[in-house]
Structures are given as C-alpha cells and as structure tokens.
Design an enzyme around this catalytic site. Structure first.
Site, short mmCIF file in Angstrom:
data_model
loop_
_atom_site.label_atom_id
_atom_site.label_comp_id
_atom_site.label_asym_id
_atom_site.label_seq_id
_atom_site.Cartn_x
_atom_site.Cartn_y
_atom_site.Cartn_z
N ASP A 100 35.12 54.83 45.89
CA ASP A 100 35.30 53.91 44.78
C ASP A 100 34.05 53.77 43.98
OD1 ASP A 100 37.79 52.32 45.49
OD2 ASP A 100 37.49 51.72 46.76
N ASP A 160 44.69 53.00 45.07
CA ASP A 160 43.37 52.93 43.55
C ASP A 160 43.13 53.87 43.31
OD1 ASP A 160 44.70 51.26 46.38
OD2 ASP A 160 42.50 49.47 45.92
N1 GLY Z 1 40.19 48.66 45.47
C1 GLY Z 1 40.35 47.60 46.94
C2 GLY Z 1 41.43 46.98 46.84
O1 GLY Z 1 42.10 46.38 45.66
O2 GLY Z 1 41.41 45.67 47.26
#
Ligand code: GLY
Length: 374
Positions: A100, A160
């Site tokens: 992330d 994601d």
């Molecule tokens: N990227 C983690 C979520 O969307 O919860």
C-alpha cells in the site's frame, strides 16, 4: 500555488459540501495535530494514531486538497509536517512490508512534490517507489500484497493494488528509469487477466502457484465469500482501470474498454433501489450494512472516464444518504462505510478513504482541469 478554480460554475451543492468538508478538516486538524486519524471511526470519531497504517496518505491528501481549494496556509503547514513524518517512516521502514505504498505516498509526498515543487520530495517519492517495486515477484509477475515475501499463503495479488500502481508510473516518469513501469505493467495485466470472473464480477485476491508462477485461484479477504463480489473490490477496479489508462499513457484498448464497461454494468445492476451499495454486491436488499466508500470510489472512476452525469448522480446519492451534514458531531465526511465486516471493523462508520474519495470527486467536479494526485 495553483488554486482550484470553479471553471464551469459547479452546482451550489458541490461548493457547499466542499466548504463544509474544509471546516470539518479544520476542526480535525486541531485535535490530530501532527498525529493522524485512525483508518475508520468509532461512533463517528477517529482515534488519534501515529503514521502506522495503510490509510495515512488519505488524511494528508485531504489536507492538500483543502489547501488547493481554500488557499489557507494552515492546511499547507500541517500537510508539510505530515510529509516529514512520511519521510521518517520511509527511513525507518516502519510498517511498510506491504503493497500500500502508493496509497500512502502518492497522496502525501507525491501531492506535496507537485504543489511545492521541491526536488527533495521527488527523491523521497522515488525511494517509496523502490519499496513498492521490491515486492515484485518475478515468478508469476505480480506485486505481492501482504506478508513475508514468498510465503505460500501470501503468494497473491489483490484488486486494491490498482491504486498503488500510479506511483510506479510516476517513478519512471521522474527518474527516466523504465523498470518501475515495466513491472507495474506486468502486474496490471495479471490483475486484469485473472481477477475478473466470467460474469464480470471480481475476486478480491488472486493466488499464484509459488513453484510454477502459474495463476492458481481467486479468494476473498474482506468480502462475504470467495465467490461473492466485495463492493469495494469492484470499485477499486472501476477507478483503477481508467487511472491506469491515463497515467500509464497506454489508454484503453477496445477490448479493455468493453471489459471495463461490463465491470461497471455488474456494479450498477447489483445496486439496491436507492443506489447505495451494500458492502458486498451479493446483497441487494435487506438490512446488511452499506459501503458508502465504494460508491465514492466509483464516482471518481466515472469522472476519470469523463462520465460527469453519472458521477454527479452518485455524489448526490452520497450527499442525500451518507453526508455527515446530518451529524454535526461526526469527524468523518461520509457516514455508512464498512472497513472489514467479518472482523466487525468500521461497520456503518466513516473511514478515511470514503472521506478522501468523496472530497476528490467533489474537487474534480468543482475544477475539471484539476488533476488528482495519483
Ligand atoms: N485497501 C484495503 C481496503 O480497501 O479495505
């Protein structure tokens, strides 16, 4: 500084939501100072946290947007303090063993570099891209989302990740080193090839065989089940694909556009009558919680596709059904999000990315020439 400009006379409701948002952020700044709000709220209040989660960039990104919208120095001053915290986090490699890095650094340091034009932040951004690219698995050709590198139970990508890729394209642009974008491109193609099901719903996560690198199977992490469609996952695809098309400079092939339209159609046809998604698209009525953040992300996807009409409809749904205007005590901007349902985390609460994407979508409408920080 390039201030956001109301170029086409944005509707009054867009301006009044942005004004309201900026006054909530001003109040929140006093409470959080150089700390950060937690990923999601509890009873409408965020906890005071260090820079230690995947969500801290959303807070700094909102401060930058508030600065560009209002021109107020206080937003810039705190955003600048945040940048130092992001640099320290990078130096200490503090809780960065995950993918992330784009969510964290594009919206904080990337935005700061764009606004301040200080070369130092370009270097920091490139160092962040190095951390992300170090998670690339040659065998399989993907960026490993979570956990220890090479661990069998973590040999997977997640949808994601599409929002983490712009950092790598930017890194190639800024450094003239194509290796970042080459890896991003391989990862992107693997997401598109494997994570979209035949009915155009998506898996949340997708595993590769660790020994052969061959695609193995899809599974969920935050959705209802492995075969259902987590609403936010579908939303990450709806924003991530056009973002990739623009930032990679590749555009969308005819084939990819057709695929994209089907993914959007799946989302649209799995909405309940009031058009606010449930947290998983398997639900279309009943009293399961909604995920307003998924709709805010999709609204940004619509704007990325220049579909302002549909984006405005979505934003009006959010304003009518989830704006925190009805709860003056709320520190969030958008009510009724879901973080992780099975863990009971942030259910029917504001969360930072819901707030961020709601504000980003409003800024995009307010000034169509403004380029979001990705
Ligand atoms: N990227 C983690 C979520 O969307 O919860």
């Amino acid at each position: 500084m390039e201030k956001l400009v109301d170029r086409k006379q944005a509707p009054d409701w867009v301006k009044s939501e942005l004004d309201r948002i900026c006054s909530i952020l001003e109040k929140n700044m006093i409470r959080f100072k150089t700390n950060f709000p937690s990923a999601c709220a509890t009873n409408g209040k965020y906890r005071i946290k260090k820079n230690d989660d995947w969500t801290n960039g959303f807070w700094t990104g909102m401060l930058w947007m508030a600065y560009e919208y209002t021109g107020k120095e206080t937003f810039k001053e705190l955003a600048y303090e945040n940048l130092k915290s992001f640099e320290k986090r990078l130096e200490e490699h503090f809780i960065l063993d995950h993918h992330d890095i784009g969510f964290l650094y594009s919206l904080s340091v990337g935005a700061g570099y764009r606004i301040l034009k200080e070369e130092h932040w370009k270097d920091v951004l490139l160092r962040a891209a190095d951390v992300l690219v170090s998670r690339f698995q040659e065998r399989g050709g993907f960026i490993q989302a979570w956990g220890k590198m090479g661990e069998e139970k973590e040999y997977r990508l997640i949808i994601d990740s599409l929002l983490n890729l712009p950092l790598l394209y930017r890194a190639s642009e800024l450094s003239h080193d194509p290796s970042y974008k080459e890896k991003a491109e391989i990862h992107y193609q693997n997401v598109i090839k494997n994570i979209v099901r035949e009915d155009y719903s998506t898996y949340h996560t997708f595993y590769f065989n660790k020994e052969t690198g061959l695609p193995d199977h899809g599974a969920t992490h935050q959705g209802f089940s492995d075969q259902s469609c987590w609403a936010r996952g579908q939303a990450w695809a709806i924003l991530g694909m056009p973002l990739h098309a623009r930032i990679s400079g590749e555009g969308m092939s005819k084939e990819e556009r057709e695929l994209y339209e089907k993914i959007v159609e799946y989302f649209e046809t799995h909405l309940p009558v009031d058009k606010m998604p449930y947290w998983d698209l398997i639900f279309m009525d009943g009293d399961q919680p909604r995920d307003s953040s998924a709709l805010a992300i999709v609204a940004c996807g619509m704007l990325e596709m220049k579909n302002e009409k549909r984006a405005k409809e979505m934003l009006l749904t959010l304003k009518e059904l989830a704006s925190s205007k009805v709860d003056p005590q709320s520190e969030g901007l958008l009510l009724h999000g879901v973080y992780a349902y099975a863990e009971g985390k942030g259910v029917d609460e504001p969360n930072l990315w819901g707030d961020y994407f709601y504000m980003e979508a409003l800024c995009r409408i307010y000034d169509p020439e403004w380029e979001p920080y990705w």
